[in-house]
Design a protein around this motif. Structure first.
Motif, PDB file in Angstrom:
ATOM      1  N   THR A 202       0.827  -1.209   0.000  1.00 60.73           N
ATOM      2  CA  THR A 202       0.000   0.000   0.000  1.00 60.73           C
ATOM      3  C   THR A 202       0.862   1.261   0.000  1.00 60.73           C
ATOM      4  O   THR A 202       0.382   2.330  -0.372  1.00 60.73           O
ATOM      5  CB  THR A 202      -0.916   0.028   1.242  1.00 60.73           C
ATOM      6  OG1 THR A 202      -0.090  -0.153   2.403  1.00 60.73           O
ATOM      7  CG2 THR A 202      -1.963  -1.081   1.183  1.00 60.73           C
ATOM      8  N   LEU A 214      -0.705  -5.886  -0.691  1.00 65.77           N
ATOM      9  CA  LEU A 214      -2.017  -5.983  -1.330  1.00 65.77           C
ATOM     10  C   LEU A 214      -2.177  -7.395  -1.904  1.00 65.77           C
ATOM     11  O   LEU A 214      -1.310  -7.876  -2.614  1.00 65.77           O
ATOM     12  CB  LEU A 214      -2.120  -4.946  -2.452  1.00 65.77           C
ATOM     13  CG  LEU A 214      -2.188  -3.495  -1.968  1.00 65.77           C
ATOM     14  CD1 LEU A 214      -1.693  -2.533  -3.045  1.00 65.77           C
ATOM     15  CD2 LEU A 214      -3.623  -3.167  -1.569  1.00 65.77           C
ATOM     16  N   LYS A 275      -5.982   2.541  -3.252  1.00 64.97           N
ATOM     17  CA  LYS A 275      -5.365   1.291  -2.814  1.00 64.97           C
ATOM     18  C   LYS A 275      -3.948   1.470  -2.326  1.00 64.97           C
ATOM     19  O   LYS A 275      -3.460   0.694  -1.528  1.00 64.97           O
ATOM     20  CB  LYS A 275      -5.330   0.324  -3.995  1.00 64.97           C
ATOM     21  CG  LYS A 275      -6.573  -0.506  -4.066  1.00 64.97           C
ATOM     22  CD  LYS A 275      -6.259  -1.726  -4.848  1.00 64.97           C
ATOM     23  CE  LYS A 275      -7.342  -2.724  -4.755  1.00 64.97           C
ATOM     24  NZ  LYS A 275      -7.262  -3.638  -5.891  1.00 64.97           N
ATOM     25  N   ALA A 276      -3.270   2.426  -2.879  1.00 66.27           N
ATOM     26  CA  ALA A 276      -1.865   2.584  -2.517  1.00 66.27           C
ATOM     27  C   ALA A 276      -1.438   4.034  -2.724  1.00 66.27           C
ATOM     28  O   ALA A 276      -2.043   4.764  -3.514  1.00 66.27           O
ATOM     29  CB  ALA A 276      -1.008   1.660  -3.370  1.00 66.27           C
ATOM     30  N   HIS A 423      -2.231   7.697   3.467  1.00 69.37           N
ATOM     31  CA  HIS A 423      -2.313   6.289   3.880  1.00 69.37           C
ATOM     32  C   HIS A 423      -3.262   6.155   5.073  1.00 69.37           C
ATOM     33  O   HIS A 423      -4.131   5.279   5.106  1.00 69.37           O
ATOM     34  CB  HIS A 423      -0.907   5.794   4.251  1.00 69.37           C
ATOM     35  CG  HIS A 423      -0.748   4.308   4.229  1.00 69.37           C
ATOM     36  ND1 HIS A 423      -0.997   3.522   5.317  1.00 69.37           N
ATOM     37  CD2 HIS A 423      -0.365   3.463   3.233  1.00 69.37           C
ATOM     38  CE1 HIS A 423      -0.770   2.247   5.000  1.00 69.37           C
ATOM     39  NE2 HIS A 423      -0.387   2.192   3.734  1.00 69.37           N
ATOM     40  N   LEU A 428      -5.343   2.544   4.875  1.00 67.08           N
ATOM     41  CA  LEU A 428      -4.712   1.504   4.045  1.00 67.08           C
ATOM     42  C   LEU A 428      -3.998   0.448   4.889  1.00 67.08           C
ATOM     43  O   LEU A 428      -3.694  -0.633   4.409  1.00 67.08           O
ATOM     44  CB  LEU A 428      -3.742   2.134   3.041  1.00 67.08           C
ATOM     45  CG  LEU A 428      -4.398   3.075   2.026  1.00 67.08           C
ATOM     46  CD1 LEU A 428      -3.393   3.546   0.995  1.00 67.08           C
ATOM     47  CD2 LEU A 428      -5.568   2.400   1.331  1.00 67.08           C
TER      48      LEU A 428
END
Ligand code: ASP
Ligand code: MG
Length: 432
Positions: A202, A214, A275-276, A423, A428
């Motif tokens: 992430t 992930l 997602k990242a 983050h 995340l």
């Protein structure tokens, strides 16, 4: 199976080639390379005298070829890209027989296969592109029968050849690319890339300690992340697999029990959308500004003509709708020559005051990536809210209309805080 060279071997080979082109030759290197690979052979197949000797023979043969090429080079004093490819691929030619012998000593029939027999490329030495149809024909002809017999061919990564059989390479780090090309040519079920990390994360764990691996991402997320500095996957690597919808799995050779990250068409749906978060440091923001730019056509076209003529790679672009400022981000290596060329090309506009200044600033790009940012309202608000709270000043913003990526330019000093804030805001650390 496709194998890379041992660590740092390719660098040493390239160094030797450069040295040879100045007429010098370090005789110790051949011996060093031999000893290093022999030490591995001793451990892997030391108890099988015949196999051990066969591997050492293969090593000697390949090192002799390497030495001859360097010797020739030291006579002609000219290192052509073609010759560099013939030399720099030696590392893979040394490791493939080692791996094949190791597999064979564990009871499976295995043979080293030179990828020059499989992968057909253009003649762009140093970064050749595979020709899909030719490669499929050669690869299936050469490998399918062996695989059908239950054998495990071990293919040299990184190297390939033109249709005329001239050796090429696929670019530094190209072994992953080779794996994807061979997997696609064979119509594999999955391509596994063994690296030294647990997969795609992430965020960079050195920046964000609570970063997570992930489990699944999409091809487009993987390519965005590769582009924005997550160095796990070579950006071109997944393309051949992607074209055939073959999943790519990133695994850790130092932690083989970990499931790693699977790259698929769909990716894993994620409620939060992002997602990242990644960052690229040490890049240069070039800003062209002036109130007189408004409505003057052609400044943008001229600017990017210059960038293209300098063969520079633009990492990000942003223009405000006031048209008073366009800015874009380049690597630190490319920026000085692009800016110099811009000052010349835009001399007239500068003189007339249409453009007031062309400025450069060392910055970082922070990018939030996720397929499901698309059409999800509130993502940008969360990003900017988090940055505001963290006291990070955003210098420029860009979101492509694919909506898979929001990129921000911040000072280098703020980059880590920015990554951590985003983050945290998208939780995340709870992502899987
Ligand atoms: N040995 C090559 C390199 O160092 C290819 C690779 O490692 O993937 O660039
Ligand atoms: Mg490598």
């Amino acid at each position: 199976m496709v194998t890379s060279a041992m660590s740092k071997v390719t660098d040493a080979l390239i160094g030797a080639a450069r040295l040879a082109s100045t007429g010098q030759w370090d005789p110790a290197l051949r011996e060093e390379l031999f000893e290093r690979h022999k030490a591995v052979a001793d451990v892997l197949v030391g108890d099988d005298a015949a196999r051990h000797e066969a591997v050492l023979d293969a090593l000697r043969q390949r090192l002799e070829r390497f030495e001859k090429l360097c010797f020739g080079l030291s006579m002609v004093h000219e290192l052509t890209p073609r010759l560099l490819d013939a030399i720099s691929g030696t590392g893979e030619m040394l490791s493939a027989p080692l791996v094949a012998a190791a597999i064979a000593s564990r009871g499976r029939t295995s043979q080293a296969v030179d990828a020059t027999e499989l992968i057909v490329t253009t003649d762009q030495h140093g970064g050749a592109e595979p020709l899909t149809d030719e490669t499929r024909v050669k690869t299936t002809e050469r490998l399918k029968p062996a695989i059908a017999r239950g054998e495990i061919p071990v293919v040299t990564g990184f190297v390939a050849a033109t249709a005329d059989g001239v050796m090429t390479t696929l670019g530094r780090g190209g072994t992953d690319y080779s794996a994807s090309i061979v997997g696609a040519a064979l119509g594999a079920d999955e391509v596994w890339i063994w690296t030294d990390v647990d997969g795609v994360m992430t965020a960079n764990p050195s920046e964000v300690p609570e970063a997570r691996t992930l489990a699944e991402i999409s091809y487009s997320e993987a390519s965005e992340l590769a582009y924005y500095g997550a160095k796990v996957l070579h950006y071109k690597t997944i393309l051949p697999a992607f074209r055939q919808r073959i999943p790519v799995r990133v695994l850790n050779s130092f932690n083989p029990g970990h499931p790693g990250t699977r790259v698929t068409v769909e990716g894993h749906p994620s409620a939060q959308g992002v997602k990242a978060v990644t960052s690229i440091r040490g890049v240069i923001l070039v800003a062209i500004s002036g109130t007189g730019m408004q409505g003057i056509p052609g400044i943008v076209a001229k600017t990017f003509d210059v960038v293209a003529a300098q063969q520079a790679n633009v990492l990000m672009i942003s223009q405000a709708s006031s048209e008073n400022n366009i800015c874009f981000v380049l690597s630190a290596a490319e920026a000085p020559r692009v800016v110099a060329a811009l000052r010349t090309a835009l001399e007239f506009e500068l003189m007339r005051g249409h453009i007031e200044e062309i400025e450069e600033q060392q910055v970082a790009i922070v990018a939030a990536v996720g397929d499901r940012m698309r059409g999800a309202p509130g993502i940008a608000a969360t990003v900017f809210g988090a940055l505001g709270e963290a006291g990070v000043n955003v210098i420029a913003i860009s979101q492509g209309s694919s909506e898979r990526n929001i990129s921000l330019v911040v000072t280098e000093r703020d980059a880590a805080d920015a990554v951590r804030a985003i983050h945290r805001a998208f939780q995340l650390d709870k992502m899987s």
